[in-house]
Design a protein around this motif. Structure first.
Motif, mmCIF file in Angstrom:
data_model
loop_
_atom_site.group_PDB
_atom_site.id
_atom_site.type_symbol
_atom_site.label_atom_id
_atom_site.label_comp_id
_atom_site.label_asym_id
_atom_site.label_seq_id
_atom_site.Cartn_x
_atom_site.Cartn_y
_atom_site.Cartn_z
ATOM 1 N N LEU A 248 -11.502 16.982 21.599
ATOM 2 C CA LEU A 248 -10.537 16.434 22.555
ATOM 3 C C LEU A 248 -11.190 15.381 23.454
ATOM 4 N N ILE A 249 -12.379 15.710 23.930
ATOM 5 C CA ILE A 249 -13.113 14.775 24.797
ATOM 6 C C ILE A 249 -13.419 13.483 24.035
ATOM 7 N N LEU A 250 -13.822 13.615 22.783
ATOM 8 C CA LEU A 250 -14.151 12.421 21.995
ATOM 9 C C LEU A 250 -12.934 11.519 21.811
ATOM 10 N N SER A 251 -11.762 12.142 21.578
ATOM 11 C CA SER A 251 -10.553 11.324 21.436
ATOM 12 C C SER A 251 -10.261 10.604 22.740
ATOM 13 N N ALA A 252 -10.415 11.352 23.861
ATOM 14 C CA ALA A 252 -10.148 10.746 25.165
ATOM 15 C C ALA A 252 -11.111 9.590 25.417
ATOM 16 N N LEU A 253 -12.338 9.758 24.954
ATOM 17 C CA LEU A 253 -13.350 8.712 25.141
ATOM 18 C C LEU A 253 -12.940 7.445 24.378
ATOM 19 N N GLY A 254 -12.575 7.614 23.103
ATOM 20 C CA GLY A 254 -12.143 6.471 22.303
ATOM 21 C C GLY A 254 -10.939 5.786 22.919
ATOM 22 N N PHE A 255 -9.998 6.605 23.378
ATOM 23 C CA PHE A 255 -8.786 6.069 23.979
ATOM 24 C C PHE A 255 -9.106 5.265 25.239
ATOM 25 N N SER A 256 -9.974 5.811 26.095
ATOM 26 C CA SER A 256 -10.232 5.101 27.346
ATOM 27 C C SER A 256 -11.056 3.833 27.108
ATOM 28 N N PHE A 257 -11.939 3.848 26.116
ATOM 29 C CA PHE A 257 -12.679 2.618 25.789
ATOM 30 C C PHE A 257 -11.703 1.515 25.404
ATOM 31 N N ASP A 258 -10.735 1.864 24.568
ATOM 32 C CA ASP A 258 -9.770 0.861 24.124
ATOM 33 C C ASP A 258 -8.930 0.353 25.298
ATOM 34 N N ARG A 259 -8.562 1.285 26.196
ATOM 35 C CA ARG A 259 -7.766 0.878 27.363
ATOM 36 C C ARG A 259 -8.531 -0.098 28.244
ATOM 37 N N VAL A 260 -9.810 0.191 28.455
ATOM 38 C CA VAL A 260 -10.627 -0.694 29.284
ATOM 39 C C VAL A 260 -10.689 -2.075 28.630
ATOM 40 N N ALA A 261 -10.914 -2.090 27.285
ATOM 41 C CA ALA A 261 -10.998 -3.367 26.580
ATOM 42 C C ALA A 261 -9.678 -4.122 26.704
ATOM 43 N N ARG A 262 -8.565 -3.379 26.637
ATOM 44 C CA ARG A 262 -7.261 -4.026 26.728
ATOM 45 C C ARG A 262 -7.038 -4.613 28.109
ATOM 46 N N LEU A 263 -7.469 -3.869 29.100
ATOM 47 C CA LEU A 263 -7.321 -4.322 30.482
ATOM 48 C C LEU A 263 -8.078 -5.629 30.693
ATOM 49 N N VAL A 264 -9.316 -5.662 30.183
ATOM 50 C CA VAL A 264 -10.133 -6.867 30.321
ATOM 51 C C VAL A 264 -9.437 -8.032 29.609
ATOM 52 N N GLN A 265 -8.953 -7.748 28.402
ATOM 53 C CA GLN A 265 -8.264 -8.772 27.612
ATOM 54 C C GLN A 265 -7.091 -9.361 28.407
ATOM 55 N N HIS A 266 -6.282 -8.491 29.007
ATOM 56 C CA HIS A 266 -5.120 -8.962 29.761
ATOM 57 C C HIS A 266 -5.523 -9.769 30.976
ATOM 58 N N ARG A 267 -6.593 -9.308 31.646
ATOM 59 C CA ARG A 267 -7.050 -10.015 32.836
ATOM 60 C C ARG A 267 -7.521 -11.420 32.482
ATOM 61 N N VAL A 268 -8.345 -11.494 31.429
ATOM 62 C CA VAL A 268 -8.967 -12.778 31.089
ATOM 63 C C VAL A 268 -7.950 -13.730 30.467
ATOM 64 N N LEU A 269 -7.019 -13.177 29.706
ATOM 65 C CA LEU A 269 -6.111 -14.034 28.945
ATOM 66 C C LEU A 269 -4.696 -14.024 29.511
ATOM 67 N N ALA A 270 -4.590 -14.069 30.830
ATOM 68 C CA ALA A 270 -3.261 -14.050 31.450
ATOM 69 C C ALA A 270 -2.400 -15.206 30.949
ATOM 70 N N TRP A 271 -3.055 -16.301 30.546
ATOM 71 C CA TRP A 271 -2.337 -17.503 30.113
ATOM 72 C C TRP A 271 -1.817 -17.377 28.694
ATOM 73 N N HIS A 272 -2.355 -16.401 27.954
ATOM 74 C CA HIS A 272 -2.135 -16.402 26.511
ATOM 75 C C HIS A 272 -0.825 -15.723 26.148
ATOM 76 N N LYS A 273 -0.102 -16.312 25.198
ATOM 77 C CA LYS A 273 1.206 -15.790 24.818
ATOM 78 C C LYS A 273 1.089 -14.457 24.085
ATOM 79 N N GLY A 274 0.020 -14.314 23.299
ATOM 80 C CA GLY A 274 -0.096 -13.170 22.393
ATOM 81 C C GLY A 274 -0.347 -11.824 23.063
ATOM 82 N N VAL A 275 -0.789 -11.841 24.339
ATOM 83 C CA VAL A 275 -1.101 -10.538 24.958
ATOM 84 C C VAL A 275 -0.111 -10.194 26.053
#
Lengths: 275, 253
Positions: A248-275
């Motif tokens: 369970l912890i490992l799944s949560a870890l994978g999930f939160s890593f992806d969320r962090v990456a997504r957050l960064v993506q959205h922050r950096v690419l606010a201009w981009h249509k695709g995100v």
């Protein structure tokens, strides 16, 4: 209540100025997605409680939660989690550094491309797990080899996306930038890299999930700490509740890593249509 | 000495099969300062190639091409190009796009801001300074692109079918505004288009290019008063120019 008049005839209950009906409905709408997992958990709990399955093989969700609680408060979990996260993060950032660096070099020079591209194509299809023995012999069975194995797994999506991102920049956009005076390094830092950033960040996001999957494999094979080790060690002594809690912890870890990456993506690419 | 001087310019491309494509052959043209030149010709005749050569974005194969008396060797800060596809930087706001050129030339922030404010007003984009290109219509994006080119204070603006992708109404509005900008900015314009009325309406001289390999077929002086009015489109002399140019191009197809 009749559907056509539901807005008019229902009794309005107000609590602290909030319409209770609307509130509960929006709560229901928001929690709709939780329904099917909750039903599954309920059925699971029931099957174990009614002793259709031996809890030794498959413990009930409530006892897994209880075990999780124990792990949290004895501090065992934190030690394992700390080791796991630092391995994954080190491997990931090393891969990002190398991946973006090598990718930029390959996209920049035809010579470097001819030199490095065949290597990338040869090593990439080799399973990460297949090279684990080599890494263990070369770098020992300590953290160095674990981090490097994770680096190997994360490197390829990042390097390939960086190359594709830079090569995919519209040649006319480059001409427009040149006509405005961008040449050499300025062209790279101000036009090519920002233009390729959506692709590069997508590669980096794919790599986050690779880092966690590889981490688990490496820790299960050889480690004396980490969540992966905790799970495999629990299995060896048939502590199934601990095993499930670790998964369970490992799944949560994978999930939160992806969320962090997504957050960064959205922050950096606010201009981009695709995100 | 002309402002932009092309004599016997040849441009040969190589396609993927290594075959030679002669885009321009013995192309000779001299442009005076503050002139508005439009270039028309059949598709693929090399008229856009000439702009890329003049912008220093492509090397010429042979011949002489001089801008301000000096041979063109690469992109010149005094010339700017505007493309049909706008080609704005999608990660930059309207203001950042316009300030891109001056920023590269290390113009101080205060000066940059001042000139971008003026340009935004000039192209009618007040209130859109902080929008990203994908939030704007095609016409507005092309206005940004024109402002971005003007930000370098160029003496020569090269426009490659800039209004080709716009609807008829936006196109007309931008034509009128371009003439105003040209008079305000006191620059020279080389403007490639497929539209004969547009060519006549904007130009001092219309250059007709033959089919490939592109050479100059004829240069037509447009003797219509300035400022140009919309009503001219229906005047007999305008229609006569249009008819004459159309015949010249039809001979080439």
């Amino acid at each position: 209540m009749d559907g056509s008049t539901k807005g008019l005839s229902r009794p309005v209950v107000m609590v602290n100025g909030t319409d209770l009906f609307c509130f509960s409905r929006s709560l229901f709408n928001r929690s709709k997605k939780l329904l099917s997992p909750l039903i599954c958990l309920g059925v699971w709990e029931l099957i174990v409680r009614l002793e259709f399955i031996n809890p030794f093989f498959c413990p009930a969700p409530t006892s897994i939660v209880k075990e999780l609680y124990v792990l949290l408060f004895t501090g065992e979990l934190w030690m394992h989690l700390g080791d796991s996260v630092s391995r994954a993060v080190c491997g990931y950032f090393l891969a990002s550094l190398l991946g973006v660096g090598v990718g930029l070099l390959v996209a920049w020079s035809r010579f470097v491309e001819d030199l490095i591209d065949p290597l990338i194509e040869l090593i990439r299809p080799v399973s990460t797990f297949a090279v684990i023995p080599i890494f263990f012999i070369w770098f020992g069975i300590g953290d160095v080899s674990k981090v490097l194995i994770i680096t190997k797994a994360c490197f390829f999506p990042i390097v390939l996306n960086t190359i594709a991102g830079i090569k995919g920049v519209d040649p006319k956009l480059i001409q427009a930038a040149r006509s405005l005076g961008a040449e050499g390094i300025a062209l790279w830092t101000r036009v090519l890299i920002p233009s390729a950033l959506p692709m590069i960040l997508t590669g980096m996001r794919v790599a986050t999930s690779m880092s966690v999957t590889t981490l688990v494999g490496v820790e299960m094979l050889s480690a004396d700490s980490g969540i992966g080790f905790m799970v495999i060690d629990a299995q060896r002594v048939f502590a199934t509740e601990k095993m499930f809690a670790g998964i369970l912890i490992l799944s949560a870890l994978g999930f939160s890593f992806d969320r962090v990456a997504r957050l960064v993506q959205h922050r950096v690419l606010a201009w981009h249509k695709g995100v | 000495m002309a402002f932009l001087e092309a004599s016997m310019v040849n441009k040969i491309y190589h396609d993927k099969k290594k075959q030679e494509i002669v885009a321009l052959s013995n192309f000779t043209l001299s442009v005076e300062e503050r002139e508005f030149i439009t270039i028309i010709g059949p598709s693929g005749c090399g008229k856009s190639s000439f702009l890329f050569l003049a912008a220093g974005l492509e090397p010429l194969t042979s011949g002489v091409l001089k801008f301000n008396g000096k041979p063109v060797k690469g992109p010149d800060p005094l010339s700017a190009m505007v493309f049909q596809e706008y080609l704005l930087f999608p990660w930059k706001t309207v203001r950042e796009n316009i300030e891109f050129g001056p920023e590269l030339r290390h113009v101080s922030k205060k000066q940059r801001r001042e000139s971008s404010c003026n340009l935004i007003k000039m192209v009618g984009l007040g209130g859109f300074e902080n929008r990203y290109p994908n939030e704007l219509s095609g016409g507005m994006q092309q206005r940004v692109s024109i402002a971005r080119a003007l930000a370098n204070k160029p003496q020569l603006i090269l426009m490659d079918e800039p209004f080709g992708a716009l609807d008829a109404l936006t196109r007309e509005t931008l034509q009128i505004e371009l003439l105003k900008i040209w008079q305000q900015a006191k620059c020279t314009v080389l403007f490639v288009t497929h539209s004969i009325p547009e060519a006549v309406y904007l130009a001092d001289r219309v250059v007709v290019v033959s089919k490939r390999p592109g050479t100059i077929k004829e240069i037509v002086d447009i003797d219509l008063p300035r400022p140009r009015e919309r009503e001219m489109f229906t005047s007999p002399s305008f229609i006569e120019y249009e008819r004459y140019l159309k015949n010249l191009i039809l001979e080439e197809i």
